[in-house]
Scaffold this motif. Sequence first.
Motif, mmCIF file in Angstrom:
data_model
loop_
_atom_site.group_PDB
_atom_site.id
_atom_site.type_symbol
_atom_site.label_atom_id
_atom_site.label_comp_id
_atom_site.label_asym_id
_atom_site.label_seq_id
_atom_site.Cartn_x
_atom_site.Cartn_y
_atom_site.Cartn_z
ATOM 1 N N MET A 12 1.005 -1.152 -0.061
ATOM 2 C CA MET A 12 -0.067 0.040 0.041
ATOM 3 C C MET A 12 0.768 1.368 0.011
ATOM 4 N N LEU A 20 -5.222 6.218 6.474
ATOM 5 C CA LEU A 20 -5.794 5.311 6.901
ATOM 6 C C LEU A 20 -5.726 5.051 8.175
ATOM 7 N N GLY A 24 -8.864 6.067 9.440
ATOM 8 C CA GLY A 24 -9.621 4.769 9.601
ATOM 9 C C GLY A 24 -10.289 4.470 10.838
ATOM 10 N N PRO A 58 -11.630 1.962 6.245
ATOM 11 C CA PRO A 58 -12.382 3.171 5.665
ATOM 12 C C PRO A 58 -13.690 3.370 6.461
ATOM 13 N N TYR A 133 -6.892 -3.460 7.162
ATOM 14 C CA TYR A 133 -8.018 -3.758 6.357
ATOM 15 C C TYR A 133 -7.603 -4.049 4.961
ATOM 16 N N TYR A 135 -7.274 -3.430 1.650
ATOM 17 C CA TYR A 135 -7.387 -2.613 0.799
ATOM 18 C C TYR A 135 -7.771 -2.866 -0.630
ATOM 19 N N GLU A 136 -7.004 -4.012 -0.827
ATOM 20 C CA GLU A 136 -7.173 -4.611 -2.347
ATOM 21 C C GLU A 136 -8.634 -5.029 -2.800
ATOM 22 N N MET A 138 -11.518 -3.357 -1.415
ATOM 23 C CA MET A 138 -12.301 -1.983 -1.095
ATOM 24 C C MET A 138 -13.183 -1.632 -2.371
#
Length: 390
Positions: A12, A20, A24, A58, A133, A135-136, A138
């Motif tokens: 990331m 985040l 987040g 998020p 989290y 993220y990929e 999301m």
Amino acid sequence: MASSSDSNSVDMDPDVARRLFEEGATLVLLGVPQGTELGIDCKSWQVGPRFRGVKMIPPGLHFLHYCSINSPRCGNEIGPKTGLFLSLKPREIIVANWDPKEEDLDFSASKNEEEVNRIRATLRELDPYLGPYPYEVMRKWVSLTDRLSEEVANSLQPLSGRICAYSDVIPETEYRHTQDRAEQPRNDTACQSMKEGLDRLPKMKVREGTELRFSHIAKKTYPNGATPAEITQCSMDLSYALETVLEKNHGQQPLNLLGELQFAFVCFLIGDVYEGFEHWKRLLALLCRSEESMRERKDLYLGLIAVLYHQLGEIPPDFFVDIVSQNNFLTTTLQDFFQFASGPGIDAALRKRAEKFKAHLTKKFNWDFDADMDDCAPVVVELPEGVTVD
């Protein structure tokens, strides 16, 4: 989340990661047994020994889901999946403790302001034990829930706050006294028929507060006092039934029906709730076979195409062979939709969008929506009386 080191190896952008972390939300999940399958939104993991929760989430609506491994209730096998929708705010901290007796997460600690503040003060120390989290996924999650608001999710989620893969059922009648139980059919003799066997089983009902609160879709598709001609029309064009559902359940916000369609789909796809699939089918049939509503509700149907585009993109192609294609449900339903969308009085933008969607599905799944589906139906042959087939 097999271990804290695995959890932190997420590719990331550093600036995104820092933002985040600062903005987040954080789920602090304490005491979750090692090996538990736990996930958020479209991804799940097996919990490792150092796991204490999920960070850098998020803000917005998310679906937390989990199931016990080596559950005594399930013969030391994987337990049924449990899930819940959570609407998280920026920098919010939600705290839950694992209840080994219930094999569930207890969120009561989140109501203790002192406990939450204590966790917040030690968040830096807790950080190595928090998995980031995913993220990929999301973008995928947002595409599956962009029409689903917190309000709609809360109105559809069971009052118990838990969405369970298997219904929690109890007997319709409790026989608390010996005499009451003695009067029930005995099970110590062989059944003479299937009906007798079924009659001996106790009548069950879903435990109050655990049922999903989907919009009720009545089997009757026409108004009271309808003439035979009106009944026929309302059976061919389900607009009356659709408008009734919209009026009773979504009032001045008809586009919330798309949120309900997404809620049902997520419950099935991620939560393993078959009832979600059945409701998704019923809603889809209602929407696709409402010709008059299609003329009047352009925005609803443009939204429907976008929702279906993302939903069908997430289902493996072989899934249709096993479930959706039974009785040609999806192909016949969408065939009706495309036929109505090309009819008179349809908005030009909607017509064009439907044509593109039809071409996309034809290419992706090799479905022919222009074929006569009746030609694919099995032929029923009635034999003369007395003739049998071995």
